[in-house]
Write a protein that holds these residues in place. Structure first.
Motif, PDB file in Angstrom:
ATOM      1  N   HIS A 135       2.552   1.062 -23.496  1.00  0.00           N
ATOM      2  CA  HIS A 135       2.247   2.123 -22.531  1.00  0.00           C
ATOM      3  C   HIS A 135       1.116   1.679 -21.609  1.00  0.00           C
ATOM      4  O   HIS A 135       0.509   0.633 -21.822  1.00  0.00           O
ATOM      5  N   TYR A 136       0.898   2.459 -20.567  1.00  0.00           N
ATOM      6  CA  TYR A 136      -0.122   2.132 -19.565  1.00  0.00           C
ATOM      7  C   TYR A 136      -1.309   3.081 -19.682  1.00  0.00           C
ATOM      8  O   TYR A 136      -1.188   4.199 -20.181  1.00  0.00           O
ATOM      9  N   ARG A 137      -2.434   2.644 -19.170  1.00  0.00           N
ATOM     10  CA  ARG A 137      -3.534   3.555 -18.881  1.00  0.00           C
ATOM     11  C   ARG A 137      -4.018   3.220 -17.479  1.00  0.00           C
ATOM     12  O   ARG A 137      -4.420   2.090 -17.204  1.00  0.00           O
ATOM     13  N   HIS A 138      -3.940   4.216 -16.583  1.00  0.00           N
ATOM     14  CA  HIS A 138      -4.405   4.033 -15.204  1.00  0.00           C
ATOM     15  C   HIS A 138      -5.882   4.414 -15.088  1.00  0.00           C
ATOM     16  O   HIS A 138      -6.304   5.412 -15.664  1.00  0.00           O
ATOM     17  N   MET A 139      -6.626   3.642 -14.331  1.00  0.00           N
ATOM     18  CA  MET A 139      -7.956   4.061 -13.881  1.00  0.00           C
ATOM     19  C   MET A 139      -7.830   4.252 -12.364  1.00  0.00           C
ATOM     20  O   MET A 139      -7.497   3.286 -11.677  1.00  0.00           O
ATOM     21  N   VAL A 140      -8.077   5.446 -11.872  1.00  0.00           N
ATOM     22  CA  VAL A 140      -7.900   5.667 -10.431  1.00  0.00           C
ATOM     23  C   VAL A 140      -9.229   5.958  -9.743  1.00  0.00           C
ATOM     24  O   VAL A 140     -10.160   6.493 -10.352  1.00  0.00           O
ATOM     25  N   SER A 141      -9.265   5.576  -8.477  1.00  0.00           N
ATOM     26  CA  SER A 141     -10.473   5.810  -7.670  1.00  0.00           C
ATOM     27  C   SER A 141     -10.397   7.194  -7.027  1.00  0.00           C
ATOM     28  O   SER A 141      -9.398   7.909  -7.175  1.00  0.00           O
ATOM     29  N   ALA A 142     -11.444   7.539  -6.303  1.00  0.00           N
ATOM     30  CA  ALA A 142     -11.378   8.726  -5.452  1.00  0.00           C
ATOM     31  C   ALA A 142     -10.235   8.548  -4.458  1.00  0.00           C
ATOM     32  O   ALA A 142      -9.892   7.436  -4.074  1.00  0.00           O
ATOM     33  N   THR A 143      -9.628   9.655  -4.085  1.00  0.00           N
ATOM     34  CA  THR A 143      -8.535   9.629  -3.105  1.00  0.00           C
ATOM     35  C   THR A 143      -9.126   9.806  -1.710  1.00  0.00           C
ATOM     36  O   THR A 143     -10.032  10.614  -1.514  1.00  0.00           O
ATOM     37  N   ARG A 144      -8.649   8.994  -0.785  1.00  0.00           N
ATOM     38  CA  ARG A 144      -9.198   9.030   0.578  1.00  0.00           C
ATOM     39  C   ARG A 144      -8.066   9.156   1.586  1.00  0.00           C
ATOM     40  O   ARG A 144      -6.928   8.764   1.309  1.00  0.00           O
ATOM     41  N   LEU A 145      -8.403   9.674   2.746  1.00  0.00           N
ATOM     42  CA  LEU A 145      -7.430   9.746   3.830  1.00  0.00           C
ATOM     43  C   LEU A 145      -7.046   8.322   4.231  1.00  0.00           C
ATOM     44  O   LEU A 145      -7.911   7.431   4.285  1.00  0.00           O
ATOM     45  N   ALA A 146      -5.759   8.069   4.472  1.00  0.00           N
ATOM     46  CA  ALA A 146      -5.326   6.720   4.836  1.00  0.00           C
ATOM     47  C   ALA A 146      -6.003   6.298   6.129  1.00  0.00           C
ATOM     48  O   ALA A 146      -6.170   7.115   7.042  1.00  0.00           O
ATOM     49  N   PRO A 147      -6.431   5.036   6.226  1.00  0.00           N
ATOM     50  CA  PRO A 147      -7.049   4.579   7.465  1.00  0.00           C
ATOM     51  C   PRO A 147      -6.073   4.756   8.631  1.00  0.00           C
ATOM     52  O   PRO A 147      -4.867   4.620   8.456  1.00  0.00           O
ATOM     53  N   ARG A 196      -1.365  11.700   4.503  1.00  0.00           N
ATOM     54  CA  ARG A 196      -1.273  10.351   3.938  1.00  0.00           C
ATOM     55  C   ARG A 196      -2.613   9.967   3.324  1.00  0.00           C
ATOM     56  O   ARG A 196      -3.647  10.014   3.989  1.00  0.00           O
ATOM     57  N   VAL A 197      -2.577   9.624   2.044  1.00  0.00           N
ATOM     58  CA  VAL A 197      -3.817   9.277   1.338  1.00  0.00           C
ATOM     59  C   VAL A 197      -3.642   7.973   0.560  1.00  0.00           C
ATOM     60  O   VAL A 197      -2.529   7.597   0.191  1.00  0.00           O
ATOM     61  N   HIS A 198      -4.760   7.310   0.352  1.00  0.00           N
ATOM     62  CA  HIS A 198      -4.785   6.101  -0.471  1.00  0.00           C
ATOM     63  C   HIS A 198      -5.662   6.333  -1.703  1.00  0.00           C
ATOM     64  O   HIS A 198      -6.701   6.996  -1.607  1.00  0.00           O
ATOM     65  N   THR A 199      -5.235   5.755  -2.825  1.00  0.00           N
ATOM     66  CA  THR A 199      -6.015   5.834  -4.054  1.00  0.00           C
ATOM     67  C   THR A 199      -5.916   4.479  -4.762  1.00  0.00           C
ATOM     68  O   THR A 199      -4.802   3.995  -5.006  1.00  0.00           O
ATOM     69  N   ASN A 200      -7.036   3.860  -5.071  1.00  0.00           N
ATOM     70  CA  ASN A 200      -6.992   2.591  -5.814  1.00  0.00           C
ATOM     71  C   ASN A 200      -6.667   2.851  -7.277  1.00  0.00           C
ATOM     72  O   ASN A 200      -6.980   3.917  -7.812  1.00  0.00           O
ATOM     73  N   PHE A 201      -6.081   1.847  -7.911  1.00  0.00           N
ATOM     74  CA  PHE A 201      -5.872   1.967  -9.350  1.00  0.00           C
ATOM     75  C   PHE A 201      -6.018   0.608 -10.029  1.00  0.00           C
ATOM     76  O   PHE A 201      -5.826  -0.436  -9.421  1.00  0.00           O
ATOM     77  N   GLY A 202      -6.357   0.666 -11.304  1.00  0.00           N
ATOM     78  CA  GLY A 202      -6.212  -0.477 -12.202  1.00  0.00           C
ATOM     79  C   GLY A 202      -5.383   0.024 -13.365  1.00  0.00           C
ATOM     80  O   GLY A 202      -5.460   1.203 -13.720  1.00  0.00           O
ATOM     81  N   VAL A 203      -4.549  -0.828 -13.912  1.00  0.00           N
ATOM     82  CA  VAL A 203      -3.694  -0.406 -15.023  1.00  0.00           C
ATOM     83  C   VAL A 203      -3.833  -1.387 -16.173  1.00  0.00           C
ATOM     84  O   VAL A 203      -3.689  -2.596 -15.982  1.00  0.00           O
TER      85      VAL A 203
END
Ligand code: FES
Ligand SMILES: [Fe+2]
Lengths: 429, 176
Positions: free
Chosen positions: B94-106, B119-126
Motif C-alpha cells: 500500500h501507499y502513504r502520501h505526504m502532500v503539500s499545501a494546495t496552491r493555485l496553478a501558476p 486549477r490547483v497544484h499540490t506536491n506529494f511524496g509517496v
C-alpha cells in the motif's frame, strides 16, 4: 579526420572473470539447453564476464532512435552494459558513437541525456574534441611562461575519443565494440530484419518514454519476453479479452544462432474449443468485464494480419507491437540482481489524429503500469529470490522439446533455449 | 467571488481562502481514500467524463502525449481498480502520501470559481509499503488538478499526476 585511438583504458582488455581451467566460469548441466543453472543469475564473475564477452563482444548494441538526433551536434547518451557512450550527429550528417569519456583522465564528457553541442569540451581540464572525436585543443598545452605543459612529443592525434562501429537499421542506431561482427542487417538475418523493417522501417515519432527498474538479473527479464508460454497464462488481461491467447494462430521463430526471436499471433484467428481455456480450468479465464471497452479498440495495422508481435534482438533489445501499441525497449544490466528497462513508445510520423488517440488509449496495456504487462516487472524478482542460495539447481525448459528451432504454436520455450544457446556460445561456457 | 491581486493581498480574502481550503480538503480526502485502500470510493472523487493521467516531468517537457497511465472517464478508473483486484498479479503493498499545501496553478489569471473550474497544484511524496514491511520512497511529484462544482459536490474533472522521475520501480498498479 584522424583515426581516433583509445588511450589504453580499453586496450588490452584482459578478461577479469577468466578463471583457471580447474575453476571454469560455469559448468553447464549435462541436460544441455533443457536446463538453466541458477548460477547465471547470481554470480558476479559471470556478470563481469558478460561485460567483455557479450556487450563488448560480437554483437550490436542499441543506443538510441535516430529521430532523437536529427540535427548536426544533436547527441543522446546511453550505456553499453556498464560503459557510458554517446551518439552524436556530426556536421557532415553522419551519426557516430563514442565512449563517453575524455581521453585525458576519463571524465564523462556529456552528462545530460540529450542536447546539442558544437564540440566535446571536457569539464575537468577543458580538453576539446571535435564532433568526429579528434582532440582539437589542450588547455595550457605549452604551460605558463615555459613552466609545465605537455612534453613536445605529445601527439594529440593519438588521443582522440574511443569510437565504435555504427550501423543504422530503420529507426534504430546500433553500435559495436567489435571489428568483426557483420553489418546489422546480415547479423539479424533476413527474417529478423523483415520485422525490424515492418515496425520501425518508416519515419517514427516518439510519443512516450520511461525507465522501469526491476530487481532481478537482466536475463530473467529477457527469458520472460522470449517465453511465449507464459503470455497467455500469467497475464489475465490478455486472455480474458482474447487479445493474445495461446490458442490463436501464431508461432515462435528463432534465428539461426538462436539469440533473436519473433513471437506472433493473429487475434482474429482463435480456436479455444477443446483446449484448457474452454474448460474454464485456468486461472487466466476467471470472469471479469470492463465497463469501458475503448481500451480494446484497435485497427489491423499490417496486411499480414499479425496483431501481436514481440521480437527480441540478441541479447537485450525488444521490439513490440501489441495491436497498435508500438515500443522499442532496451534492457540494461545493473549488477547481478537489478536491471533497467528503457522504453521508447512510438507512433509513425504520418499517424492520423484518430490513430494517435488509439495508441494513447492502448498505451494503458504496456509499461510499468500496463494492464497487460505490469506482471512482467515483478515476476523476475520473484524468481531471483529463490535462486540465490542454490546456484547448482536449475530451471527446466522443455516446453516444445529440448532443442532450438522455430515452432508453430506458442506452448513452447524454444525462444528461451535459443537465447541460452547464443549466450553460451558468446560466453564460451 | 474573490479578487485576484498581483501583490498577494487576495491571500487574505476569506472568499479566496475558502476556495483554496476546499480544494486542499478534496485533494487530501482523495489521497486518504487511496492510502486507506477505500478503492471503491476513489472514482467518486472524479466527474463521469473526467481525465486522469499519470505522466512524468520529462514527458511534459518533451510534449509526449503518452505517460504511464491514461483514463478517459470514471468508468476507466473503476476498470483499473477491477483489474488490480481481479486480474493483475503483484506483491501486496500500500501507499502513504505526504502532500503539500494546495496552491493555485501558476498562470491562473482569473478569480477562481468552482462553477467554471479551479486549477490547483499540490506536491506529494509517496512511500510504498510491502506486506513484509519493506518501505521505500516510491516517488515524488505533483497533482495538477482541475476541480469543478457538480450537483454531487466538488469533483476532479482533470487530474494529471506528474512524477518527477521517469524511472519507475517495478510497477504501478495502485493509482496515485
Ligand atoms: S579529464 Fe578531461 S580534460 Fe582532464
Ligand atoms: Fe509477459
Amino acid at each position: 579526420m584522424n583515426a581516433p585511438s583509445d588511450t589504453g583504458l580499453l586496450a588490452s582488455a584482459s578478461d577479469p572473470a577468466a578463471r583457471s581451467a580447474a575453476d571454469p566460469l560455469l559448468t553447464w548441466p549435462a541436460e544441455g539447453l533443457a536446463r538453466i543453472p541458477f548460477q547465471v543469475y547470481n554470480d558476479p564473475a559471470i556478470a563481469d564476464a558478460e561485460q567483455q564477452r557479450l556487450f563488448r563482444g560480437d554483437i550490436w548494441n542499441l543506443i538510441c532512435l535516430e529521430v532523437e538526433i536529427p540535427q548536426p551536434g544533436d547527441y543522446r547518451t546511453n550505456v553499453i552494459g556498464d560503459t557510458p557512450v554517446v551518439a552524436i550527429r556530426g556536421n557532415d550528417g553522419v551519426v557516430r558513437v563514442f565512449v563517453n569519456r575524455c581521453a585525458h583522465r576519463g571524465s564523462m564528457l556529456c552528462l545530460d541525456k540529450s542536447g546539442n553541442r558544437k564540440d566535446f569540451t571536457c569539464i575537468y581540464h577543458n580538453w576539446v574534441y571535435d564532433l568526429e572525436g579528434s582532440l582539437q585543443s589542450i588547455a595550457f598545452r605549452r604551460g605558463i611562461r615555459g613552466q609545465g605543459g605537455l612534453p613536445d612529443d605529445f601527439d594529440p592525434s593519438k588521443h582522440g575519443l574511443k569510437q565504435l562501429r555504427v550501423d543504422i537499421i530503420g529507426a534504430l542506431v546500433f553500435a559495436s565494440f567489435s571489428e568483426t561482427v557483420p553489418p546489422v542487417r546480415e547479423w539479424l538475418g533476413e527474417r529478423m530484419a523483415w520485422n525490424v523493417d515492418r515496425v520501425v522501417g518508416r519515419p517514427v515519432r516518439i510519443i512516450g518514454g520511461y525507465t522501469q527498474v526491476m530487481h532481478n538479473n537482466w536475463k530473467l527479464y529477457i527469458e520472460n519476453v522470449k517465453d511465449a508460454y507464459h503470455a497467455g497464462l500469467l497475464h489475465l488481461f490478455f486472455t480474458r479479452f482474447g487479445l493474445n491467447r495461446l490458442s490463436m494462430d501464431g508461432a515462435v521463430e528463432v534465428s539461426e544462432r538462436g539469440g533473436h526471436h519473433l513471437s506472433w499471433s493473429k487475434m482474429h484467428n482463435d480456436h479455444t474449443e477443446g483446449t484448457e481455456y474452454s474448460d474454464g480450468k485456468l486461472r487466466s479465464m476467471k470472469d471479469f468485464d470492463l465497463e469501458d471497452k475503448r481500451l480494446l479498440q484497435s485497427w489491423v495495422e499490417h496486411e499480414d494480419g499479425i496483431t501481436h508481435m514481440i521480437q527480441t534482438i540478441f541479447p537485450n533489445v525488444i521490439i513490440q507491437q501489441i495491436q497498435n501499441s508500438l515500443a522499442v525497449r532496451l534492457l540494461v544490466p545493473r549488477g547481478t540482481d537489478e536491471c533497467e528497462l528503457q522504453w521508447w513508445i512510438i507512433g509513425y510520423a504520418d499517424d492520423t489524429e484518430a490513430q494517435m488517440q488509439t495508441r494513447i488509449l492502448q498505451s494503458n496495456l504496456v509499461g510499468p503500469a500496463g494492464l497487460v504487462s505490469l506482471e512482467d516487472g515483478v515476476i523476475g524478482s520473484i524468481v531471483q529470490r529463490t535462486t540465490l542460495q542454490d546456484p547448482d539447481r536449475a530451471g527446466v525448459v522443455e516446453m516444445g522439446g529440448r532443442t532450438v528451432e522455430s515452432q508453430k504454436g506458442r506452448v513452447s520455450e524454444t525462444g528461451v533455449r535459443g537465447f541460452w544457446q547464443e549466450w553460451r556460445q558468446k560466453m564460451g561456457v | 467571488m474573490p479578487i485576484l491581486s498581483k501583490d498577494n493581498t487576495h491571500l487574505l480574502d476569506p472568499a479566496f481562502q475558502q476556495i483554496i481550503t476546499a480544494a486542499a480538503a478534496l485533494v487530501a480526502d482523495c489521497v486518504g481514500a487511496v492510502d486507506d485502500e477505500r478503492f471503491d470510493e476513489w472514482s467518486t472523487f472524479f466527474t463521469d467524463d473526467c481525465r486522469y493521467d499519470i505522466t512524468t516531468r520529462e514527458a511534459r517537457l518533451k510534449g509526449w502525449p503518452i505517460g504511464l497511465m491514461h483514463c478517459a472517464g470514471a468508468a476507466m478508473l473503476r476498470d483499473r481498480i477491477m483489474s488490480m483486484r481481479h486480474a493483475n498479479i503483484f506483491e501486496a503493498h500500500h501507499y502513504r502520501h505526504m502532500v503539500s499545501a494546495t496552491r493555485l496553478a501558476p498562470g491562473t489569471n482569473r478569480a477562481p470559481d468552482f462553477a467554471s473550474g479551479v486549477r490547483v497544484h499540490t506536491n506529494f511524496g509517496v512511500t510504498r509499503i510491502m506486506a513484509n514491511g519493506d518501505t521505500t520512497f516510491f516517488g515524488s511529484g505533483f497533482f495538477d488538478d482541475l476541480i469543478v462544482a457538480t450537483p454531487g459536490g466538488l469533483r476532479f474533472h482533470e487530474r494529471t499526476v506528474v512524477l518527477d522521475s521517469s524511472q519507475v520501480d517495478t510497477l504501478i498498479v495502485v493509482p496515485f
